[in-house]
Design a protein around this motif. Structure first.
Motif, PDB file in Angstrom:
ATOM      1  N   GLN A   3       0.890  -1.416   0.075  1.00  0.00           N
ATOM      2  CA  GLN A   3       0.293  -0.593   0.204  1.00  0.00           C
ATOM      3  C   GLN A   3       0.345   1.260  -0.140  1.00  0.00           C
ATOM      4  N   ILE A   4       0.258   1.829  -0.873  1.00  0.00           N
ATOM      5  CA  ILE A   4       1.457   3.677  -0.678  1.00  0.00           C
ATOM      6  C   ILE A   4       0.998   4.844   0.675  1.00  0.00           C
ATOM      7  N   GLU A   6       2.228   7.589   2.556  1.00  0.00           N
ATOM      8  CA  GLU A   6       2.810   9.525   3.210  1.00  0.00           C
ATOM      9  C   GLU A   6       2.055   9.784   4.421  1.00  0.00           C
ATOM     10  N   SER A  15       7.602   9.139   0.738  1.00  0.00           N
ATOM     11  CA  SER A  15       6.149   8.545   0.571  1.00  0.00           C
ATOM     12  C   SER A  15       6.750   7.264  -0.419  1.00  0.00           C
ATOM     13  N   THR A  16       6.094   6.345  -0.290  1.00  0.00           N
ATOM     14  CA  THR A  16       6.049   5.628  -1.046  1.00  0.00           C
ATOM     15  C   THR A  16       5.254   5.146  -2.670  1.00  0.00           C
ATOM     16  N   ASP A  17       5.527   6.206  -2.793  1.00  0.00           N
ATOM     17  CA  ASP A  17       4.334   6.349  -4.867  1.00  0.00           C
ATOM     18  C   ASP A  17       5.258   6.856  -5.080  1.00  0.00           C
ATOM     19  N   PRO A  18       5.635   5.720  -6.471  1.00  0.00           N
ATOM     20  CA  PRO A  18       6.622   5.522  -7.521  1.00  0.00           C
ATOM     21  C   PRO A  18       6.153   6.773  -8.348  1.00  0.00           C
ATOM     22  N   ALA A  19       5.326   7.209  -8.139  1.00  0.00           N
ATOM     23  CA  ALA A  19       5.163   8.431  -9.112  1.00  0.00           C
ATOM     24  C   ALA A  19       5.882   9.386  -9.224  1.00  0.00           C
ATOM     25  N   ARG A  20       6.155   9.410  -7.618  1.00  0.00           N
ATOM     26  CA  ARG A  20       7.022  10.940  -7.550  1.00  0.00           C
ATOM     27  C   ARG A  20       8.564  11.059  -7.047  1.00  0.00           C
ATOM     28  N   HIS A 103       5.536   0.710   8.172  1.00  0.00           N
ATOM     29  CA  HIS A 103       5.417   0.432   7.605  1.00  0.00           C
ATOM     30  C   HIS A 103       3.851  -0.127   8.028  1.00  0.00           C
TER      31      HIS A 103
END
Length: 149
Positions: A3-4, A6, A15-20, A103
């Motif tokens: 799960q993402i 932030e 953040s664990t959002d790969p898009a960032r 996490h």
């Protein structure tokens, strides 16, 4: 799929959002890290695509990261932990490690590993110890072609 996550502290975000992820910034930071010198950028990019990555941001600017290779159940390997030099001594590294260890997909991992030459004191604060039975551990270590002499 993890799960993402932030989390924020002041103007900083983890953040664990790969898009960032800013791969140019990551490659540039790791070019200064003793453990990644000589690593081709394409290897870094591939490794980050296939890992759970925790990016550290000042606003939108990426200023640090850590990478976890894991099965999200039994084993996790922590690596490529880096905070930009001008952001060190602000507690960001400790906050990053604490965030990783808490996490939800990693909190009950049975075995964590990492390799460090200079940050033993930091990691001991989070329960890391020397390997008790190093004679049981084995490895294959292949140098990148440009490292061969």
């Amino acid at each position: 799929m993890p799960q993402i996550l932030e989390v924020q502290r002041e103007n900083f975000t983890i953040s664990t959002d790969p898009a960032r992820l800013d791969m140019d910034a990551i490659v540039e930071m790791l070019a200064r890290a003793y453990w990644a010198i000589g690593r081709p950028p394409e290897k870094t990019e591939r490794a980050f695509r296939n890992s759970l990555v925790f990016g550290v941001y000042d606003g939108d600017r990426q200023i640090g990261m850590a990478r976890v290779i894991t099965d999200a159940s039994i084993f996790a390997y922590l690596c490529d932990v880096f905070i930009q030099e001008d952001y060190r001594s602000k507690g960001l590294g400790k906050w990053l490690i604490r965030t990783i260890m808490e996490h939800p997909d990693l909190a009950d991992i049975r075995r964590w590993l990492l390799v460090t030459s200079d940050a033993h004191g930091l990691y001991r604060q989070f329960g890391f110890t020397q390997i008790e039975d190093p004679e049981h551990w084995m490895q294959i270590f292949r140098r990148f072609p440009q490292e061969a002499s």
